[in-house]
Design an enzyme around this catalytic site. Structure first.
Site, mmCIF file in Angstrom:
data_model
loop_
_atom_site.group_PDB
_atom_site.id
_atom_site.type_symbol
_atom_site.label_atom_id
_atom_site.label_comp_id
_atom_site.label_asym_id
_atom_site.label_seq_id
_atom_site.Cartn_x
_atom_site.Cartn_y
_atom_site.Cartn_z
ATOM 1 N N ASP A 18 -1.444 46.409 4.991
ATOM 2 C CA ASP A 18 -0.107 46.620 4.424
ATOM 3 C C ASP A 18 -0.193 46.699 2.901
ATOM 4 O O ASP A 18 -0.447 45.695 2.238
ATOM 5 C CB ASP A 18 0.822 45.463 4.817
ATOM 6 N N TYR A 71 2.346 48.038 -5.427
ATOM 7 C CA TYR A 71 1.256 47.059 -5.587
ATOM 8 C C TYR A 71 0.134 47.604 -6.482
ATOM 9 O O TYR A 71 -0.748 46.859 -6.899
ATOM 10 C CB TYR A 71 0.646 46.658 -4.237
ATOM 11 N N LYS A 124 4.644 51.749 1.144
ATOM 12 C CA LYS A 124 6.094 51.627 0.925
ATOM 13 C C LYS A 124 6.527 52.467 -0.279
ATOM 14 O O LYS A 124 5.770 52.624 -1.238
ATOM 15 C CB LYS A 124 6.484 50.164 0.669
ATOM 16 N N HIS A 131 11.021 50.250 0.454
ATOM 17 C CA HIS A 131 10.681 48.894 0.009
ATOM 18 C C HIS A 131 11.912 48.014 -0.212
ATOM 19 O O HIS A 131 11.913 46.825 0.093
ATOM 20 C CB HIS A 131 9.852 48.986 -1.285
HETATM 21 N N1 LIG Z 1 8.228 44.005 1.598
HETATM 22 C C1 LIG Z 1 8.227 43.147 0.598
HETATM 23 O O1 LIG Z 1 9.150 43.099 -0.227
HETATM 24 C C2 LIG Z 1 7.080 42.196 0.475
HETATM 25 C C3 LIG Z 1 7.145 41.126 -0.436
HETATM 26 C C4 LIG Z 1 6.061 40.264 -0.525
HETATM 27 C C5 LIG Z 1 4.947 40.470 0.272
HETATM 28 N N2 LIG Z 1 4.890 41.537 1.145
HETATM 29 C C6 LIG Z 1 3.719 41.791 2.025
HETATM 30 O O2 LIG Z 1 3.446 40.617 2.782
HETATM 31 C C7 LIG Z 1 2.112 40.182 2.541
HETATM 32 C C8 LIG Z 1 2.004 38.669 2.670
HETATM 33 O O3 LIG Z 1 2.862 38.025 1.757
HETATM 34 P P1 LIG Z 1 2.372 37.368 0.391
HETATM 35 O O4 LIG Z 1 1.074 37.963 -0.027
HETATM 36 O O5 LIG Z 1 3.486 37.479 -0.574
HETATM 37 O O6 LIG Z 1 2.181 35.834 0.692
HETATM 38 P P2 LIG Z 1 1.577 34.901 1.857
HETATM 39 O O7 LIG Z 1 0.790 35.693 2.838
HETATM 40 O O8 LIG Z 1 2.688 34.030 2.307
HETATM 41 O O9 LIG Z 1 0.630 33.932 1.048
HETATM 42 C C9 LIG Z 1 -0.516 34.340 0.369
HETATM 43 C C10 LIG Z 1 -1.085 33.089 -0.327
HETATM 44 O O10 LIG Z 1 -1.583 32.162 0.642
HETATM 45 C C11 LIG Z 1 -2.961 31.872 0.380
HETATM 46 N N3 LIG Z 1 -3.627 31.771 1.691
HETATM 47 C C12 LIG Z 1 -3.768 32.758 2.613
HETATM 48 N N4 LIG Z 1 -4.354 32.298 3.720
HETATM 49 C C13 LIG Z 1 -4.594 30.968 3.512
HETATM 50 C C14 LIG Z 1 -5.173 29.954 4.308
HETATM 51 N N5 LIG Z 1 -5.612 30.216 5.539
HETATM 52 N N6 LIG Z 1 -5.259 28.700 3.782
HETATM 53 C C15 LIG Z 1 -4.810 28.451 2.519
HETATM 54 N N7 LIG Z 1 -4.267 29.382 1.719
HETATM 55 C C16 LIG Z 1 -4.134 30.636 2.219
HETATM 56 C C17 LIG Z 1 -3.466 33.040 -0.441
HETATM 57 O O11 LIG Z 1 -4.510 32.619 -1.297
HETATM 58 P P3 LIG Z 1 -5.902 33.409 -1.483
HETATM 59 O O12 LIG Z 1 -5.612 34.876 -1.540
HETATM 60 O O13 LIG Z 1 -6.426 32.856 -2.761
HETATM 61 O O14 LIG Z 1 -6.745 33.035 -0.294
HETATM 62 C C18 LIG Z 1 -2.224 33.418 -1.254
HETATM 63 O O15 LIG Z 1 -2.100 32.556 -2.377
HETATM 64 C C19 LIG Z 1 1.829 40.727 1.136
HETATM 65 O O16 LIG Z 1 0.461 40.712 0.810
HETATM 66 C C20 LIG Z 1 2.443 42.091 1.231
HETATM 67 O O17 LIG Z 1 1.594 42.988 1.914
HETATM 68 C C21 LIG Z 1 5.944 42.393 1.242
#
Ligand SMILES: NC(=O)c1ccc[n+]([C@@H]2O[C@H](COP(=O)([O-])OP(=O)(O)OC[C@H]3O[C@@H](n4cnc5c(N)ncnc54)[C@H](OP(=O)(O)O)[C@@H]3O)[C@@H](O)[C@H]2O)c1
Length: 281
Positions: A44, A49, A74, A107
């Site tokens: 994704d 990004y 997106k 988005h």
């Molecule tokens: N549509 C939208 O508006 C929108 C908004 C935000 C995000 N997104 C999408 O959703 C995806 C996921 O959301 P997000 O990246 O915001 O946040 P998330 O997946 O909730 O959290 C990512 C964080 O958690 C840590 N992490 C991941 N796995 C872990 C584990 N097993 N143990 C401990 N820490 C862990 C990562 O650290 P490390 O990387 O240092 O391991 C990073 O700091 C995004 O990457 C993006 O593709 C979409």
């Protein structure tokens, strides 16, 4: 890997890798390659990004045949509107070095997204996008979009996690046959998420981490997930959620963590809308 059939018949993996906030292109390429080597098939990304080039490089280097991968990107707000969407889509494809996308999402529900949707409907009919969807659309925006267009979005990517559970939105979207995909499943680690007492104690019963319990809770609610990590051991850990099932009691216990509020911002807040409208990528 469990797959889910979207309303247009396209099969989407329930779990994939998100690459938000991996702005270093070498790191992004390495992370995506690690994920694909670990069995991930859905990636994704988004034009906002700034890392579509890296995702494209990793996809090419992975050696996995294109049809086995599921690539999402997106459309950002500055490209809302019929003509601009067509141009932005081609730019994303070029950066990703692909000739079609599996899923393309609007988005944010900001700007002329009706024009965008008509362009996306055409691109879908031409076979350039297998499934078209939206992100951050609240139920009333979805209802309006559905009422005035031919194609019902196949996916709505929303903030969903234990502190913001979105049961009302889910009930509405289920009726419209729109699949939810959770973003920030781990609240991006905010509020000491990975040390949450309840999630830790539930995890102990199954020998699973807070991350695994959370992803399992989401997929058991029929919500697709795209956790982000740049660390190989966490990428593997996050993928390893298919060998256990949370009991009803544990599912219910997790529902007590709901604050019924975003951990980040409300996409309906006028200041947020003004910020998105100004943001250039
Ligand atoms: N549509 C939208 O508006 C929108 C908004 C935000 C995000 N997104 C999408 O959703 C995806 C996921 O959301 P997000 O990246 O915001 O946040 P998330 O997946 O909730 O959290 C990512 C964080 O958690 C840590 N992490 C991941 N796995 C872990 C584990 N097993 N143990 C401990 N820490 C862990 C990562 O650290 P490390 O990387 O240092 O391991 C990073 O700091 C995004 O990457 C993006 O593709 C979409």
């Amino acid at each position: 890997m469990k797959e889910i059939k979207l309303n247009d018949g396209v099969e989407m993996p329930m779990l994939g890798l998100g690459v938000y906030q991996i702005s270093d292109l070498r790191e992004c390429e390495k992370t995506v390659l690690t994920a694909i080597e670990s069995g991930y098939r859905l990636i994704d990304t988004a034009s906002a990004y700034g890392n579509e080039l890296a995702v494209g490089n990793a996809v090419k280097k992975s050696g996995v045949v294109r049809e086995k991968l599921f690539i999402t990107s997106k459309l950002w707000v500055q490209d809302a509107g019929y003509e601009k969407t067509k141009i932005a889509f081609e730019q994303s494809l070029k950066k990703l070095r692909l000739d079609y996308l599996d899923l393309y999402l609007i988005h944010q529900a900001v700007g002329d997204y009706y024009g965008s949707w008509r362009a996306m409907e055409e691109l879908h009919r031409e076979g350039k996008i297998r499934a078209i969807g939206i992100s951050n659309f609240y139920p009333e925006r979805v209802a309006d979009l559905v009422a005035h267009n031919e194609i019902v979005p196949s996916v709505n990517q929303l903030e969903v996690h234990p502190f913001y559970q979105r049961f009302d939105a889910q009930r509405f979207l289920q009726k419209k046959d729109v699949q939810i995909q959770s973003w920030a499943s781990f609240v991006e680690g905010r509020y000491d998420f990975f040390n949450n007492g309840l999630l830790t104690s539930i995890g102990r019963q199954y020998d699973k981490s807070v991350a695994q319990v959370t992803l399992r809770w989401l997929v058991q609610r029929n919500i697709a997930v795209i956790p982000k990590s740049v660390h190989k051991e966490r990428i593997i850990e996050n993928f390893n959620i298919w060998d256990f099932e949370l009991s009803k009691g544990d599912m219910d216990a997790i529902s007590t963590l709901d604050t019924n509020a975003s951990a980040f911002f409300d996409h309906r807040d006028p200041e947020i809308i003004a910020r998105w409208a100004k943001r250039k990528i």
